[in-house]
Design a protein around this motif. Structure first.
Motif, PDB file in Angstrom:
ATOM      1  N   UNK A  84       0.801  -1.220   0.000  1.00  0.00           N
ATOM      2  CA  UNK A  84       0.000   0.000   0.000  1.00  0.00           C
ATOM      3  C   UNK A  84       0.840   1.280   0.000  1.00  0.00           C
ATOM      4  N   UNK A  85       1.971   1.256   0.683  1.00  0.00           N
ATOM      5  CA  UNK A  85       2.802   2.460   0.782  1.00  0.00           C
ATOM      6  C   UNK A  85       4.141   2.302   0.051  1.00  0.00           C
ATOM      7  N   UNK A  86       4.256   1.263  -0.789  1.00  0.00           N
ATOM      8  CA  UNK A  86       5.525   0.984  -1.453  1.00  0.00           C
ATOM      9  C   UNK A  86       5.321   0.929  -2.973  1.00  0.00           C
ATOM     10  N   UNK A  87       5.308   2.102  -3.566  1.00  0.00           N
ATOM     11  CA  UNK A  87       5.030   2.232  -4.995  1.00  0.00           C
ATOM     12  C   UNK A  87       5.969   1.379  -5.854  1.00  0.00           C
ATOM     13  N   UNK A  88       7.249   1.370  -5.515  1.00  0.00           N
ATOM     14  CA  UNK A  88       8.223   0.629  -6.315  1.00  0.00           C
ATOM     15  C   UNK A  88       7.928  -0.866  -6.302  1.00  0.00           C
ATOM     16  N   UNK A  89       7.533  -1.413  -5.145  1.00  0.00           N
ATOM     17  CA  UNK A  89       7.213  -2.842  -5.055  1.00  0.00           C
ATOM     18  C   UNK A  89       5.913  -3.167  -5.789  1.00  0.00           C
ATOM     19  N   UNK A  90       4.948  -2.255  -5.746  1.00  0.00           N
ATOM     20  CA  UNK A  90       3.699  -2.432  -6.488  1.00  0.00           C
ATOM     21  C   UNK A  90       4.001  -2.496  -7.986  1.00  0.00           C
ATOM     22  N   UNK A  91       4.793  -1.571  -8.474  1.00  0.00           N
ATOM     23  CA  UNK A  91       5.149  -1.527  -9.899  1.00  0.00           C
ATOM     24  C   UNK A  91       5.947  -2.769 -10.284  1.00  0.00           C
ATOM     25  N   UNK A  92       6.928  -3.136  -9.465  1.00  0.00           N
ATOM     26  CA  UNK A  92       7.753  -4.314  -9.758  1.00  0.00           C
ATOM     27  C   UNK A  92       6.904  -5.585  -9.796  1.00  0.00           C
ATOM     28  N   UNK A  93       5.910  -5.663  -8.934  1.00  0.00           N
ATOM     29  CA  UNK A  93       5.045  -6.839  -8.893  1.00  0.00           C
ATOM     30  C   UNK A  93       4.207  -7.009 -10.143  1.00  0.00           C
ATOM     31  N   UNK A  94       3.929  -5.924 -10.846  1.00  0.00           N
ATOM     32  CA  UNK A  94       3.142  -5.974 -12.081  1.00  0.00           C
ATOM     33  C   UNK A  94       4.009  -6.235 -13.313  1.00  0.00           C
ATOM     34  N   UNK A  95       5.295  -6.032 -13.200  1.00  0.00           N
ATOM     35  CA  UNK A  95       6.200  -6.035 -14.352  1.00  0.00           C
ATOM     36  C   UNK A  95       6.078  -7.286 -15.223  1.00  0.00           C
ATOM     37  N   UNK A  96       6.215  -8.460 -14.635  1.00  0.00           N
ATOM     38  CA  UNK A  96       6.207  -9.687 -15.437  1.00  0.00           C
ATOM     39  C   UNK A  96       4.870  -9.888 -16.146  1.00  0.00           C
ATOM     40  N   UNK A  97       3.769  -9.574 -15.470  1.00  0.00           N
ATOM     41  CA  UNK A  97       2.455  -9.747 -16.097  1.00  0.00           C
ATOM     42  C   UNK A  97       2.278  -8.757 -17.250  1.00  0.00           C
ATOM     43  N   UNK A  98       2.753  -7.547 -17.067  1.00  0.00           N
ATOM     44  CA  UNK A  98       2.680  -6.544 -18.135  1.00  0.00           C
ATOM     45  C   UNK A  98       3.502  -7.004 -19.338  1.00  0.00           C
ATOM     46  N   UNK A  99       4.699  -7.549 -19.093  1.00  0.00           N
ATOM     47  CA  UNK A  99       5.528  -8.066 -20.182  1.00  0.00           C
ATOM     48  C   UNK A  99       4.808  -9.204 -20.913  1.00  0.00           C
ATOM     49  N   UNK A 100       4.150 -10.064 -20.145  1.00  0.00           N
ATOM     50  CA  UNK A 100       3.373 -11.173 -20.700  1.00  0.00           C
ATOM     51  C   UNK A 100       2.266 -10.639 -21.609  1.00  0.00           C
ATOM     52  N   UNK A 101       1.548  -9.619 -21.141  1.00  0.00           N
ATOM     53  CA  UNK A 101       0.472  -9.023 -21.941  1.00  0.00           C
ATOM     54  C   UNK A 101       1.042  -8.346 -23.186  1.00  0.00           C
ATOM     55  N   UNK A 102       2.146  -7.635 -23.028  1.00  0.00           N
ATOM     56  CA  UNK A 102       2.773  -6.980 -24.182  1.00  0.00           C
ATOM     57  C   UNK A 102       3.102  -7.997 -25.272  1.00  0.00           C
ATOM     58  N   UNK A 103       3.658  -9.134 -24.893  1.00  0.00           N
ATOM     59  CA  UNK A 103       4.016 -10.173 -25.875  1.00  0.00           C
ATOM     60  C   UNK A 103       2.775 -10.775 -26.517  1.00  0.00           C
ATOM     61  N   UNK A 104       1.767 -11.071 -25.716  1.00  0.00           N
ATOM     62  CA  UNK A 104       0.521 -11.620 -26.263  1.00  0.00           C
ATOM     63  C   UNK A 104      -0.138 -10.611 -27.205  1.00  0.00           C
ATOM     64  N   UNK A 105      -0.082  -9.337 -26.850  1.00  0.00           N
ATOM     65  CA  UNK A 105      -0.689  -8.288 -27.677  1.00  0.00           C
ATOM     66  C   UNK A 105       0.011  -8.180 -29.027  1.00  0.00           C
ATOM     67  N   UNK A 106       1.340  -8.308 -29.037  1.00  0.00           N
ATOM     68  CA  UNK A 106       2.079  -8.257 -30.307  1.00  0.00           C
ATOM     69  C   UNK A 106       1.656  -9.394 -31.223  1.00  0.00           C
ATOM     70  N   UNK A 107       1.577 -10.607 -30.656  1.00  0.00           N
ATOM     71  CA  UNK A 107       1.172 -11.768 -31.471  1.00  0.00           C
ATOM     72  C   UNK A 107      -0.274 -11.624 -31.927  1.00  0.00           C
ATOM     73  N   UNK A 108      -1.129 -11.115 -31.034  1.00  0.00           N
ATOM     74  CA  UNK A 108      -2.553 -10.929 -31.333  1.00  0.00           C
ATOM     75  C   UNK A 108      -2.739  -9.961 -32.500  1.00  0.00           C
ATOM     76  N   UNK A 109      -2.009  -8.859 -32.487  1.00  0.00           N
ATOM     77  CA  UNK A 109      -2.181  -7.854 -33.545  1.00  0.00           C
ATOM     78  C   UNK A 109      -1.702  -8.392 -34.892  1.00  0.00           C
ATOM     79  N   UNK A 110      -0.784  -9.322 -34.877  1.00  0.00           N
ATOM     80  CA  UNK A 110      -0.308  -9.917 -36.130  1.00  0.00           C
ATOM     81  C   UNK A 110      -1.338 -10.876 -36.729  1.00  0.00           C
TER      82      UNK A 110
END
Length: 171
Positions: free
Chosen positions: A143-169
């Motif tokens: 709740x009070x640790x912005x950097x840890x919140x952002x870091x925790x989302x990183x891998x899932x965001x990367x996963x979505x980015x990759x799926x989105x690239x393949x999807x758009x193709x």
């Protein structure tokens, strides 16, 4: 220090975007190519921090610096690149942020990345729901640790980015 709060989807978020976009169009004028609602508040039914993310595409990124005074008149604070080369970043609302404006020059790869991420989650509500669950869990843990919140989302965001690239193709 800002507390991380993830809220249920609010149907007024697109309305808030449109209201702000109208003002931003007057500020950016001839420099403006496109203005888009991005981030979690742009995805129906997705929980989010209640901050409207706006992506502005301009002709010349260096000319944006001359608009800082006009942005300030609309209560925006200029943060320069804010860690992303080629971007100009503005925030509104101080410690109770209400809007983020991300400005990129036409052709910057970040524009496509942001729009693909949004469009993929709009087209795949089940993945958006997984992302929302992750964000709620991380907000509760950090709740009070912005950097840890952002870091925790990183891998899932990367996963979505990759799926989105393949999807758009394939679409």
């Amino acid at each position: 220090m800002r507390k991380i709060e993830v809220h249920p989807y609010d149907a007024t978020w697109p309305i808030q975007f449109e209201r702000e976009a109208k003002q931003l169009r007057t500020i950016f004028g001839e420099q403006l190519i496109a203005i888009d609602h991005i981030g979690s508040t742009s995805i129906p039914q997705l929980c989010a921090k209640p901050v409207i993310d706006i992506l502005i595409t301009v002709k010349q990124i260096n000319d944006v610096d001359t608009l800082n005074t006009k942005m300030n008149a609309f209560e925006y604070v200029a943060h320069g690149t804010h860690g992303i080369e080629g971007r100009r970043f503005f925030s509104k609302g101080g410690d109770r942020r209400t809007h983020h404006v991300h400005v990129f020059e036409k052709g910057d790869a970040q524009i496509e990345r942001h729009l693909l991420f949004r469009d993929y989650l709009r087209a795949h509500p089940e993945v958006a729901k997984q992302y929302g669950t992750l964000k709620e869990q991380l907000a509760a843990q950090h709740r009070m640790e912005k950097e840890l919140y952002i870091a925790g989302k990183h891998d899932f965001i990367q996963f979505i980015d990759e799926k989105a690239k393949r999807w758009t193709q394939t679409t």
